[in-house]
Motif scaffolding. Sequence first.
Motif, PDB file in Angstrom:
ATOM      1  N   LEU A   1      45.400  37.047  29.866  1.00  0.00           N
ATOM      2  CA  LEU A   1      44.001  37.150  29.465  1.00  0.00           C
ATOM      3  C   LEU A   1      43.083  36.609  30.561  1.00  0.00           C
ATOM      4  O   LEU A   1      42.003  37.158  30.816  1.00  0.00           O
ATOM      5  N   THR A   2      43.510  35.519  31.213  1.00  0.00           N
ATOM      6  CA  THR A   2      42.726  34.963  32.316  1.00  0.00           C
ATOM      7  C   THR A   2      42.538  35.993  33.417  1.00  0.00           C
ATOM      8  O   THR A   2      41.425  36.224  33.897  1.00  0.00           O
ATOM      9  N   ARG A   3      43.647  36.637  33.822  1.00  0.00           N
ATOM     10  CA  ARG A   3      43.561  37.639  34.887  1.00  0.00           C
ATOM     11  C   ARG A   3      42.678  38.809  34.465  1.00  0.00           C
ATOM     12  O   ARG A   3      41.894  39.336  35.265  1.00  0.00           O
ATOM     13  N   CYS A   4      42.791  39.203  33.205  1.00  0.00           N
ATOM     14  CA  CYS A   4      42.007  40.328  32.703  1.00  0.00           C
ATOM     15  C   CYS A   4      40.508  40.013  32.720  1.00  0.00           C
ATOM     16  O   CYS A   4      39.704  40.812  33.204  1.00  0.00           O
ATOM     17  N   LEU A   5      40.128  38.844  32.228  1.00  0.00           N
ATOM     18  CA  LEU A   5      38.714  38.480  32.184  1.00  0.00           C
ATOM     19  C   LEU A   5      38.112  38.361  33.577  1.00  0.00           C
ATOM     20  O   LEU A   5      36.983  38.814  33.824  1.00  0.00           O
ATOM     21  N   LEU A   6      38.860  37.775  34.488  1.00  0.00           N
ATOM     22  CA  LEU A   6      38.357  37.648  35.862  1.00  0.00           C
ATOM     23  C   LEU A   6      38.262  39.009  36.541  1.00  0.00           C
ATOM     24  O   LEU A   6      37.337  39.256  37.326  1.00  0.00           O
ATOM     25  N   GLU A   7      39.208  39.882  36.248  1.00  0.00           N
ATOM     26  CA  GLU A   7      39.170  41.244  36.782  1.00  0.00           C
ATOM     27  C   GLU A   7      37.949  41.991  36.241  1.00  0.00           C
ATOM     28  O   GLU A   7      37.254  42.706  36.983  1.00  0.00           O
ATOM     29  N   LEU A   8      37.677  41.833  34.943  1.00  0.00           N
ATOM     30  CA  LEU A   8      36.503  42.472  34.349  1.00  0.00           C
ATOM     31  C   LEU A   8      35.216  41.969  34.997  1.00  0.00           C
ATOM     32  O   LEU A   8      34.305  42.741  35.268  1.00  0.00           O
ATOM     33  N   SER A   9      35.158  40.659  35.235  1.00  0.00           N
ATOM     34  CA  SER A   9      33.957  40.093  35.851  1.00  0.00           C
ATOM     35  C   SER A   9      33.723  40.677  37.243  1.00  0.00           C
ATOM     36  O   SER A   9      32.624  41.151  37.557  1.00  0.00           O
ATOM     37  N   ALA A  10      34.771  40.675  38.065  1.00  0.00           N
ATOM     38  CA  ALA A  10      34.627  41.079  39.470  1.00  0.00           C
ATOM     39  C   ALA A  10      34.535  42.585  39.652  1.00  0.00           C
ATOM     40  O   ALA A  10      33.764  43.072  40.495  1.00  0.00           O
ATOM     41  N   ASN A  11      35.307  43.333  38.862  1.00  0.00           N
ATOM     42  CA  ASN A  11      35.437  44.767  39.126  1.00  0.00           C
ATOM     43  C   ASN A  11      34.932  45.666  38.008  1.00  0.00           C
ATOM     44  O   ASN A  11      35.166  46.874  38.022  1.00  0.00           O
ATOM     45  N   TYR A  12      34.259  45.076  37.033  1.00  0.00           N
ATOM     46  CA  TYR A  12      33.663  45.893  35.978  1.00  0.00           C
ATOM     47  C   TYR A  12      32.198  45.518  35.769  1.00  0.00           C
ATOM     48  O   TYR A  12      31.304  46.322  35.982  1.00  0.00           O
ATOM     49  N   PHE A  13      31.925  44.257  35.398  1.00  0.00           N
ATOM     50  CA  PHE A  13      30.551  43.892  35.062  1.00  0.00           C
ATOM     51  C   PHE A  13      29.616  43.863  36.272  1.00  0.00           C
ATOM     52  O   PHE A  13      28.561  44.491  36.253  1.00  0.00           O
ATOM     53  N   TRP A  14      29.988  43.125  37.339  1.00  0.00           N
ATOM     54  CA  TRP A  14      29.092  43.093  38.499  1.00  0.00           C
ATOM     55  C   TRP A  14      28.878  44.481  39.084  1.00  0.00           C
ATOM     56  O   TRP A  14      27.739  44.847  39.418  1.00  0.00           O
ATOM     57  N   PRO A  15      29.931  45.316  39.227  1.00  0.00           N
ATOM     58  CA  PRO A  15      29.692  46.672  39.740  1.00  0.00           C
ATOM     59  C   PRO A  15      28.791  47.525  38.847  1.00  0.00           C
ATOM     60  O   PRO A  15      28.182  48.487  39.326  1.00  0.00           O
ATOM     61  N   LEU A  16      28.702  47.170  37.552  1.00  0.00           N
ATOM     62  CA  LEU A  16      27.827  47.954  36.679  1.00  0.00           C
ATOM     63  C   LEU A  16      26.369  47.880  37.136  1.00  0.00           C
ATOM     64  O   LEU A  16      25.603  48.832  36.951  1.00  0.00           O
TER      65      LEU A  16
END
Length: 497
Positions: A277-292
Amino acid sequence: MADDTADQADDSGLLLAAEECPRDEFEKYHSFAKYERAIIQRIIAHGPVLLRGGRGSGKSALLIESFLQMKRDYASSVLPVYISLRRLPLLRTEGTEYQGHLCEILSMEIHKELRRTELGTFPITKDVGALLQALEENARVLNRRIVLLFDDAAHIGRERPLEDFFDIFRTISTSRISCKASIYPGVTKFGLRFDVFNDATVIDISRDERKDDFHEIFVEITRKRFPQIAKKVVSSRSLDELSFGKIMGRAVTGNLRSFVFACNLMQENAAIGFNELTRCLLELSANYFWPLLDEVAPKLGSYEVLVPPSEQVAHLIFTACARRGATYVLVHRDIMQRQSKIFEILEYTGFISKREASRAMKSGGRGVVYSVNLCNLLEMTVGRRLTSELASQWTRTTEEAYELRYTNNEFAKIEIPAPALDERDLAILSKPISILKKSPTYPYGLTEDKVERLENAGLTTIKDVAEAEDNTILAINMVGKASLKRIKDVVYQAIWM
């Protein structure tokens, strides 16, 4: 001509938008909680309705499910018509020209639905009066109430035509004609004739983590669309379905599209625990939310200049919340009155989600309460590691909030330019089609092969592809109907989402 669908196979689980899901598979991929079933019944009932929610909150899914349920359970008394307003002419016109395009699109969709159900035909018209007359006549002859479901009625970067839309929405809403439409939270330009409080019922659909059944929809979607993840959660030593649904649902502030994306990231994990879950949340932050923010910028028109300060405000909020252990931010109403578009952009992209319109602040005055997503919060938290204790702390229903006021020194340092007074054409339309290749900004993007084929056919910009006739794209070698749908879906996502 062959249809190359290899690029689609990799993304079979990445159905991020409900409107792109085939109708015969809709039930397979979508689930609805009890309160969402209540919303569907309100959509089906008489009277005009505005369904308000952020990007990926489930507006389209609720409209489509309402459409399918009416066709299934009320076929003898209701004629539902689902109309997607993802049409380029509606973004580029206003006034009489916009109204003409909208009436023509609406009458064509009603005609198609009548033909599909073998109930007759409908005249194609660009005149509002003729449209209303034909609607009333069909409702009388068929002895059915006609329900019009307008999806994507509003675009975050093009506000002016909204007054024209709501004028027609109000005009054709009668005892026999029920109009429903999906809008995003920042819509304020309803026009002079449309009174949002009296001319429609407004339903806010954001999923609130403070409700007891908040986790249920996320558990159900995991079981339905990602059964392998569900099995791993059940067998996990540190998680169960309840805790998984709570923490992941809360991590994305209840946004289903973000949740689906997160599950796609976790599919290949051998096990599901707090490390994963830690890896998933950090991945979402870096490669999903900021790129949005990069994705949304060129579709904001005159508001594009507000994206850099929006990113700075987001950094300020998440840093401050992480330092205080808060998962909510309370923004003083003075900031909201002057800089509401900043928070509208952040809500649209999933960084925050509104929970209360007004709450008293400890230091005086009142403000708006937003829930912050846990992905970006974890990125700013010391240690950047999700533990059972931290998950428990973050998913408690306590609402101690970080208060943001104009007197905040860090906020005062952020330079926020004034948007252009004139509504500019959306920059996304002139972007090269090559920007839609698969990337963190466009995770649902096109393959290199499809981009090259489009470019070689002279379709070099997003506008070129959006305006191209289907037959023009189908004439390209190795592009068939499945690839055509894929290309159109990606282009429409790039412009509207």
